[in-house]
Write an enzyme that holds these catalytic residues in place. Structure first.
Site, PDB file in Angstrom:
ATOM      1  N   CYS A  89      -4.140 -43.874 -58.585  1.00 23.71           N
ATOM      2  CA  CYS A  89      -2.790 -44.367 -58.890  1.00 23.71           C
ATOM      3  C   CYS A  89      -2.613 -44.767 -60.351  1.00 23.71           C
ATOM      4  O   CYS A  89      -1.661 -44.353 -61.015  1.00 23.71           O
ATOM      5  CB  CYS A  89      -2.397 -45.501 -57.951  1.00 23.71           C
ATOM      6  SG  CYS A  89      -3.376 -47.003 -58.147  1.00 23.71           S
ATOM      7  N   HIS A 142      -2.171 -51.195 -56.346  1.00 23.39           N
ATOM      8  CA  HIS A 142      -1.537 -49.877 -56.373  1.00 23.39           C
ATOM      9  C   HIS A 142      -0.351 -49.927 -57.322  1.00 23.39           C
ATOM     10  O   HIS A 142       0.322 -50.957 -57.439  1.00 23.39           O
ATOM     11  CB  HIS A 142      -1.084 -49.478 -54.964  1.00 23.39           C
ATOM     12  CG  HIS A 142      -0.636 -48.058 -54.864  1.00 23.39           C
ATOM     13  ND1 HIS A 142      -1.493 -46.993 -55.048  1.00 23.39           N
ATOM     14  CD2 HIS A 142       0.583 -47.523 -54.604  1.00 23.39           C
ATOM     15  CE1 HIS A 142      -0.817 -45.859 -54.890  1.00 23.39           C
ATOM     16  NE2 HIS A 142       0.453 -46.158 -54.625  1.00 23.39           N
ATOM     17  N   ASN A 154      19.255 -52.692 -52.579  1.00 21.05           N
ATOM     18  CA  ASN A 154      18.046 -53.273 -53.167  1.00 21.05           C
ATOM     19  C   ASN A 154      16.801 -52.472 -52.762  1.00 21.05           C
ATOM     20  O   ASN A 154      15.770 -53.025 -52.414  1.00 21.05           O
ATOM     21  CB  ASN A 154      17.900 -54.753 -52.805  1.00 21.05           C
ATOM     22  CG  ASN A 154      16.946 -55.475 -53.732  1.00 21.05           C
ATOM     23  OD1 ASN A 154      16.708 -55.043 -54.854  1.00 21.05           O
ATOM     24  ND2 ASN A 154      16.379 -56.563 -53.255  1.00 21.05           N
TER      25      ASN A 154
END
Length: 189
Positions: A89, A142, A154
């Site tokens: 990641c 992550h 949102n």
């Protein structure tokens, strides 16, 4: 009599030429006025945007970052890989930004610590989004790059290197990510 007719024809021709010349001058004058008006319009736009040069460059940079990131969709995941054939990641996010001459840090924790904290309501495409991972407890584990934010709901979409599917696009509404959300950071450019 022939001379009078010829003189009349000649006068008519001359007067029609004067009218045609006068019309041509008016058209030319209108063209010049139109050209000046267009030039003034362009000058006004240049004046309005001249001070926003850096802002426009940052928009272009964000577009470049998102284009670069999405070009890696489907690239496999491999722990510790920094690209371009495989990523973890943080390797993915740092690689994409590095290709655009921006250093954001090497690990997800480093990226979280080094970049500018912002509220979720302020997020924009190109921001970094952080989550916990199964092995990190409540700590950063992550990271991904925001693609889109919906301020009414949102919610957001982000691109990241997932352990199961490699580089892919996910949504904040996915149960796994909605529970693990930590925060957002803006990259200083």
């Amino acid at each position: 009599m022939k001379q009078k007719i010829m003189l009349c024809i000649l006068l008519m021709l001359l007067s029609s030429m004067d009218v045609a010349l006068a019309k041509g001058k008016k058209k030319k004058a209108k063209k010049i006025q139109r050209t000046e008006a267009v030039y003034e319009e362009i000058d006004n736009f240049d004046f309005l945007y001249a001070d926003d040069y850096n802002v426009n460059m940052s928009f272009a940079s964000t577009d470049d970052i998102l284009r670069q990131a999405t070009s890696f969709i489907g690239t496999r995941y491999r722990l510790g890989s920094k690209g371009p054939n495989a990523f973890d990641c943080s390797g993915f996010t740092s690689y994409v930004y590095r290709q655009n001459n921006i250093a954001i840090g090497g690990s997800s924790r480093d990226q979280y610590a080094r970049n500018i904290p912002i509220r979720r309501e302020e997020m924009q495409p190109g921001d970094l989004v952080f989550f916990t991972s199964p092995n990190s407890g409540r700590n950063v584990g992550h990271v991904g790059i925001i693609l889109d934010y919906d301020p009414i709901e949102n919610t957001f979409t982000f691109i990241h290197a997932s352990t199961k599917n490699g580089v892919k696009i996910s949504s904040s509404t996915d149960g796994n990510y909605s529970r693990r959300y930590i925060g957002v950071r803006r990259v200083a450019r």
